[in-house]
Design a protein around this motif. Structure first.
Motif, PDB file in Angstrom:
ATOM      1  N   ASN A 111       1.035  -1.077  -0.193  1.00  0.00           N
ATOM      2  CA  ASN A 111      -0.069   0.430  -0.177  1.00  0.00           C
ATOM      3  C   ASN A 111       0.766   1.457   0.481  1.00  0.00           C
ATOM      4  O   ASN A 111       1.816   0.816   0.638  1.00  0.00           O
ATOM      5  CB  ASN A 111      -1.002   0.160   1.289  1.00  0.00           C
ATOM      6  N   ILE A 112       0.161   2.283  -1.206  1.00  0.00           N
ATOM      7  CA  ILE A 112       1.582   3.148  -0.948  1.00  0.00           C
ATOM      8  C   ILE A 112       1.040   4.288  -0.298  1.00  0.00           C
ATOM      9  O   ILE A 112       0.260   4.766  -0.252  1.00  0.00           O
ATOM     10  CB  ILE A 112       0.896   3.904  -2.547  1.00  0.00           C
ATOM     11  N   VAL A 113       1.880   5.391   0.267  1.00  0.00           N
ATOM     12  CA  VAL A 113       1.067   5.481   1.217  1.00  0.00           C
ATOM     13  C   VAL A 113       1.841   7.532   1.100  1.00  0.00           C
ATOM     14  O   VAL A 113       3.340   7.292   0.922  1.00  0.00           O
ATOM     15  CB  VAL A 113       1.470   5.270   3.030  1.00  0.00           C
ATOM     16  N   ILE A 114       1.498   8.596   1.205  1.00  0.00           N
ATOM     17  CA  ILE A 114       1.759   9.671   0.999  1.00  0.00           C
ATOM     18  C   ILE A 114       1.798  10.739   2.334  1.00  0.00           C
ATOM     19  O   ILE A 114       0.975  10.879   3.393  1.00  0.00           O
ATOM     20  CB  ILE A 114       0.630  10.606   0.070  1.00  0.00           C
ATOM     21  N   THR A 115       3.021  11.319   2.778  1.00  0.00           N
ATOM     22  CA  THR A 115       2.781  11.727   4.148  1.00  0.00           C
ATOM     23  C   THR A 115       3.750  13.492   3.627  1.00  0.00           C
ATOM     24  O   THR A 115       4.539  13.853   3.043  1.00  0.00           O
ATOM     25  CB  THR A 115       3.276  11.042   5.031  1.00  0.00           C
ATOM     26  N   GLN A 116       1.848  14.091   3.514  1.00  0.00           N
ATOM     27  CA  GLN A 116       1.866  15.596   3.819  1.00  0.00           C
ATOM     28  C   GLN A 116       2.624  16.305   4.899  1.00  0.00           C
ATOM     29  O   GLN A 116       1.428  16.669   5.361  1.00  0.00           O
ATOM     30  CB  GLN A 116       1.342  16.186   2.023  1.00  0.00           C
ATOM     31  N   ASP A 117       3.158  17.406   5.558  1.00  0.00           N
ATOM     32  CA  ASP A 117       3.112  18.529   6.306  1.00  0.00           C
ATOM     33  C   ASP A 117       2.339  17.244   7.462  1.00  0.00           C
ATOM     34  O   ASP A 117       2.371  17.883   8.713  1.00  0.00           O
ATOM     35  CB  ASP A 117       2.845  19.247   6.361  1.00  0.00           C
ATOM     36  N   GLY A 118       3.202  16.336   8.014  1.00  0.00           N
ATOM     37  CA  GLY A 118       2.718  15.030   8.991  1.00  0.00           C
ATOM     38  C   GLY A 118       1.146  14.028   8.514  1.00  0.00           C
ATOM     39  O   GLY A 118       1.152  14.234   9.762  1.00  0.00           O
ATOM     40  N   VAL A 119       0.977  14.865   7.731  1.00  0.00           N
ATOM     41  CA  VAL A 119      -0.571  14.595   6.835  1.00  0.00           C
ATOM     42  C   VAL A 119      -0.345  13.890   6.723  1.00  0.00           C
ATOM     43  O   VAL A 119      -0.122  13.328   5.321  1.00  0.00           O
ATOM     44  CB  VAL A 119      -1.225  15.657   7.094  1.00  0.00           C
ATOM     45  N   GLU A 120      -1.101  11.975   6.820  1.00  0.00           N
ATOM     46  CA  GLU A 120      -1.032  10.830   6.154  1.00  0.00           C
ATOM     47  C   GLU A 120      -2.097  10.628   5.158  1.00  0.00           C
ATOM     48  O   GLU A 120      -3.265  10.923   5.406  1.00  0.00           O
ATOM     49  CB  GLU A 120      -0.545   9.779   6.755  1.00  0.00           C
ATOM     50  N   GLY A 121      -2.049  10.188   4.102  1.00  0.00           N
ATOM     51  CA  GLY A 121      -3.090  10.082   2.612  1.00  0.00           C
ATOM     52  C   GLY A 121      -3.006   8.655   2.144  1.00  0.00           C
ATOM     53  O   GLY A 121      -1.931   8.801   1.661  1.00  0.00           O
ATOM     54  N   GLY A 122      -3.578   8.836   1.275  1.00  0.00           N
ATOM     55  CA  GLY A 122      -3.215   8.106   0.157  1.00  0.00           C
ATOM     56  C   GLY A 122      -2.582   8.708  -1.084  1.00  0.00           C
ATOM     57  O   GLY A 122      -2.587   9.601  -1.455  1.00  0.00           O
ATOM     58  N   ILE A 123      -2.268   8.101  -2.783  1.00  0.00           N
ATOM     59  CA  ILE A 123      -1.533   8.608  -3.206  1.00  0.00           C
ATOM     60  C   ILE A 123      -2.197  10.201  -4.223  1.00  0.00           C
ATOM     61  O   ILE A 123      -2.188  10.239  -4.383  1.00  0.00           O
ATOM     62  CB  ILE A 123      -1.103   7.540  -4.302  1.00  0.00           C
ATOM     63  N   ASN A 124      -3.719   9.870  -3.850  1.00  0.00           N
ATOM     64  CA  ASN A 124      -4.733  10.608  -4.734  1.00  0.00           C
ATOM     65  C   ASN A 124      -5.220  11.731  -4.147  1.00  0.00           C
ATOM     66  O   ASN A 124      -6.091  12.569  -4.514  1.00  0.00           O
ATOM     67  CB  ASN A 124      -5.958   9.606  -5.006  1.00  0.00           C
ATOM     68  N   SER A 125      -4.368  11.795  -2.666  1.00  0.00           N
ATOM     69  CA  SER A 125      -4.818  12.981  -1.660  1.00  0.00           C
ATOM     70  C   SER A 125      -4.235  13.965  -1.187  1.00  0.00           C
ATOM     71  O   SER A 125      -4.938  15.138  -1.079  1.00  0.00           O
ATOM     72  CB  SER A 125      -5.001  11.982  -0.139  1.00  0.00           C
ATOM     73  N   PHE A 126      -3.519  14.453  -2.316  1.00  0.00           N
ATOM     74  CA  PHE A 126      -2.169  15.599  -2.500  1.00  0.00           C
ATOM     75  C   PHE A 126      -2.800  15.798  -3.581  1.00  0.00           C
ATOM     76  O   PHE A 126      -3.096  15.286  -4.401  1.00  0.00           O
ATOM     77  CB  PHE A 126      -1.666  15.386  -1.683  1.00  0.00           C
ATOM     78  N   GLY A 127      -2.032  17.129  -3.743  1.00  0.00           N
ATOM     79  CA  GLY A 127      -2.520  18.479  -5.208  1.00  0.00           C
ATOM     80  C   GLY A 127      -1.498  18.531  -5.418  1.00  0.00           C
ATOM     81  O   GLY A 127      -0.268  17.641  -4.659  1.00  0.00           O
ATOM     82  N   GLY A 128      -0.986  19.275  -7.227  1.00  0.00           N
ATOM     83  CA  GLY A 128       0.033  19.469  -7.143  1.00  0.00           C
ATOM     84  C   GLY A 128       0.513  18.231  -8.328  1.00  0.00           C
ATOM     85  O   GLY A 128       1.921  18.775  -8.382  1.00  0.00           O
ATOM     86  N   GLY A 129       0.193  17.940  -8.139  1.00  0.00           N
ATOM     87  CA  GLY A 129       0.686  16.344  -9.355  1.00  0.00           C
ATOM     88  C   GLY A 129       1.535  15.649  -8.710  1.00  0.00           C
ATOM     89  O   GLY A 129       1.890  14.899  -8.873  1.00  0.00           O
ATOM     90  N   VAL A 130       0.867  15.395  -7.197  1.00  0.00           N
ATOM     91  CA  VAL A 130       2.282  14.362  -6.385  1.00  0.00           C
ATOM     92  C   VAL A 130       2.442  12.908  -7.578  1.00  0.00           C
ATOM     93  O   VAL A 130       2.678  11.968  -7.418  1.00  0.00           O
ATOM     94  CB  VAL A 130       1.855  14.193  -5.080  1.00  0.00           C
TER      95      VAL A 130
END
Length: 220
Positions: A111-130
């Motif tokens: 399972n791919i997990v993205i952490t942005q500024d301490g907030v975890e989410g899936g790969i589609n949870s964050f904008g900006g083309g991550v």
């Protein structure tokens, strides 16, 4: 007066019966001795087999540990490479890529997990083309490892990247084309309407239609 009974014949038969019983007893003892020997051999074989089974189980455990260690190391390498790509593009943010492993029904799941500024989410949870950047790095890794069709092709697939980061993406893609150790030596072919994504390209062709066909014009 009646004559005495002659037991001589009975005595002889009795001796024969006793002799036969003695021989049978000796044979039985011999067979018992052989059976005991076989039982000892079987017990020894059983002990040896148990030892082999234990060694086999130990070998399996060690092999599984090695597989898990190698797999974990490779995942860590992938995580590091993806995080290098993310940090080189999203310089104003703290974004981390992680792969979590789990076992379900004897199958290893990732399972791919993205952490942005301490907030975890899936790969589609964050904008900006991550998601697009992660996909770029993963594609590059697959091509490098498989050594098949070593070219990255993008057909308007980077439109998810925010305009704030497109120039950084362009530089990152150009760095991928550099030979080792500065890059991965992977050619990149991109189809786009956005000049920001081609600002670091070595060669740019402008394609247009004149009604009769398609024109290719190389830009200076």
């Amino acid at each position: 007066m009646k004559p005495l009974i002659d037991f001589s014949q009975h005595k002889s038969k009795l001796k024969e019966v006793l002799s036969a019983a003695e021989r049978a007893n000796i044979l039985a003892q011999h067979e018992v001795s052989q059976l005991r020997g076989k039982i000892k051999d079987l017990e020894a074989d059983q002990a040896l087999l148990r030892g082999k089974v234990e060694l086999f189980r130990t070998a399996i455990d060690i092999l599984q540990q090695l597989v898990d260690a190698v797999l974990t190391q490779n995942i860590k390498k992938v995580e590091n490479l993806v995080n290098i790509g993310l940090s080189s593009i999203f310089k104003d943010q703290v974004i981390q890529f992680r792969v979590d492993q789990s076992i379900k029904r004897n199958q290893v799941l990732y399972n791919i997990v993205i952490t942005q500024d301490g907030v975890e989410g899936g790969i589609n949870s964050f904008g900006g083309g991550v998601f697009a950047v992660v996909a770029i790095v993963l594609k590059a890794l697959v091509l490098t490892l498989s050594k098949k069709y070593p070219i990255l092709v993008f057909d308007e697939s980077l439109s998810f990247v925010s305009s704030d980061y497109r120039e950084s993406v362009s530089k990152f893609l150009h760095d991928l084309t550099k030979p080792l150790p500065d890059g991965l030596g992977i050619p990149v072919l991109m189809i786009t309407h956005d000049p920001e994504l081609t600002c670091n390209a070595d060669t740019v062709y402008q394609i247009s239609s004149n009604g009769k066909g398609v024109n290719f014009k190389r830009e200076a």
